[in-house]
Design a protein around this motif. Structure first.
Motif, short mmCIF file in Angstrom:
data_model
loop_
_atom_site.label_atom_id
_atom_site.label_comp_id
_atom_site.label_asym_id
_atom_site.label_seq_id
_atom_site.Cartn_x
_atom_site.Cartn_y
_atom_site.Cartn_z
N ASP A 5 36.26 51.31 52.58
CA ASP A 5 36.68 52.48 51.81
C ASP A 5 37.44 52.07 50.56
OD1 ASP A 5 35.54 54.15 53.72
OD2 ASP A 5 37.43 54.44 54.81
N ARG A 6 38.29 51.09 50.72
CA ARG A 6 39.09 50.59 49.57
C ARG A 6 38.17 50.02 48.50
NH1 ARG A 6 42.21 49.59 45.83
NH2 ARG A 6 43.56 47.78 45.71
N PHE A 7 37.20 49.21 48.93
CA PHE A 7 36.26 48.63 47.98
C PHE A 7 35.46 49.72 47.27
CE2 PHE A 7 31.98 47.28 46.84
CZ PHE A 7 32.27 46.28 45.91
N GLU A 8 34.94 50.68 48.02
CA GLU A 8 34.16 51.76 47.42
C GLU A 8 34.97 52.55 46.42
OE1 GLU A 8 32.40 53.96 50.64
OE2 GLU A 8 30.93 52.37 51.05
N ALA A 9 36.23 52.76 46.71
CA ALA A 9 37.10 53.49 45.78
C ALA A 9 37.29 52.69 44.49
CB ALA A 9 38.45 53.78 46.44
N VAL A 10 37.52 51.39 44.61
CA VAL A 10 37.68 50.53 43.42
C VAL A 10 36.37 50.49 42.64
CG1 VAL A 10 38.01 48.12 42.69
CG2 VAL A 10 39.55 49.13 44.39
N TYR A 11 35.28 50.33 43.35
CA TYR A 11 33.96 50.26 42.70
C TYR A 11 33.67 51.55 41.95
CZ TYR A 11 28.93 49.53 42.15
OH TYR A 11 27.68 49.39 41.62
N ASP A 12 33.82 52.69 42.63
CA ASP A 12 33.53 53.97 42.00
C ASP A 12 34.42 54.22 40.78
OD1 ASP A 12 31.56 54.47 43.88
OD2 ASP A 12 32.83 55.75 45.13
N ALA A 13 35.69 53.84 40.89
CA ALA A 13 36.64 54.11 39.80
C ALA A 13 36.42 53.20 38.59
CB ALA A 13 38.07 53.95 40.30
N TYR A 14 36.03 51.94 38.81
CA TYR A 14 36.05 50.97 37.71
C TYR A 14 34.70 50.37 37.33
CZ TYR A 14 40.94 51.57 38.61
OH TYR A 14 42.19 52.13 38.79
N TYR A 15 33.65 50.75 38.02
CA TYR A 15 32.33 50.24 37.66
C TYR A 15 31.99 50.50 36.19
CZ TYR A 15 27.33 49.54 37.27
OH TYR A 15 26.10 49.12 36.84
N PRO A 16 32.15 51.74 35.68
CA PRO A 16 31.79 51.98 34.27
C PRO A 16 32.55 51.08 33.30
CG PRO A 16 32.10 54.06 35.43
CD PRO A 16 32.58 52.98 36.34
N ALA A 17 33.82 50.87 33.54
CA ALA A 17 34.62 50.04 32.63
C ALA A 17 34.16 48.58 32.69
CB ALA A 17 36.10 50.14 32.99
N ILE A 18 33.88 48.07 33.88
CA ILE A 18 33.43 46.68 34.02
C ILE A 18 32.03 46.53 33.42
CG2 ILE A 18 32.84 44.86 35.68
CD1 ILE A 18 35.88 45.38 35.20
N HIS A 19 31.19 47.56 33.60
CA HIS A 19 29.86 47.53 33.01
C HIS A 19 29.95 47.41 31.49
CE1 HIS A 19 26.16 49.35 31.36
NE2 HIS A 19 25.60 48.59 32.29
N GLN A 20 30.78 48.24 30.88
CA GLN A 20 30.93 48.21 29.42
C GLN A 20 31.52 46.87 28.96
OE1 GLN A 20 29.78 50.36 27.10
NE2 GLN A 20 28.78 51.21 28.91
N TYR A 21 32.51 46.39 29.70
CA TYR A 21 33.15 45.10 29.37
C TYR A 21 32.09 44.00 29.36
CZ TYR A 21 36.28 41.06 29.86
OH TYR A 21 36.94 39.88 29.68
#
Length: 170
Positions: A5-21
């Protein structure tokens, strides 16, 4: 909250930012995908080390930065190795003198079986025993095949020389 659950929350919240980075710092979509996957794989493996809240994004940026650095070092190593291999292959490439065209022509007229055994002996430098292993026959059979192929090559060279002389006289 479980690790998943913790990983999914981090992934969902920050995937777009890491993708752009990653996309802004790589040259291809494949490289971008590699950076993203390595970054989140690290996050999955070290979910206990990922800080809470906005600090998680900074932590992920740090991971992505290191993944990019590793990727760039790997690309540089591959480029250097590729260039070195190109240079070695260019240096090792046999130069085929023009005056040996008659040998190539005679060789090309031989049956495949003769060309194979002659190439193994002459080009690869194999002995009859080793040729036998490659061909899956006995050493005596390989020696006999090689002897016969050499005789046929000599005859083909004589025919080629006669043909060349006849063309030169005409």
């Amino acid at each position: 909250m479980t690790y998943r659950d913790r990983f999914e929350a981090v992934y969902d919240a920050y995937y777009p930012a890491i993708h752009q980075y990653a996309a802004r710092r790589t040259g291809s979509p494949d490289d971008t995908a590699d950076v993203i996957s390595e970054t989140f794989l690290t996050a999955w493996r070290r979910i206990g080390d990922v800080p809470e809240g906005e600090e998680a994004l900074l932590w992920l940026y740090g991971v992505a930065r290191r993944v990019l650095a590793n990727q760039q070092r790997g690309d540089l190593r591959r480029a250097v190795l590729t260039e070195r291999l190109r240079a070695e292959l260019a240096a090792d490439r046999p130069v085929r003198p023009v005056d040996l065209d008659h040998v190539r022509a005679a060789f090309d007229k031989l049956p495949e079986r003769d060309r194979e055994v002659l190439a193994l002996a002459c080009w690869e430098g194999l002995t009859s025993q080793r040729i036998a292993k490659v061909l899956g026959c006995t050493a005596i059979a390989a020696r006999t095949r090689l002897h016969r192929a050499r005789k046929r090559m000599a005859a083909a060279l004589e025919r080629q020389a006669s043909l060349t002389n006849a063309m030169g006289e005409a």
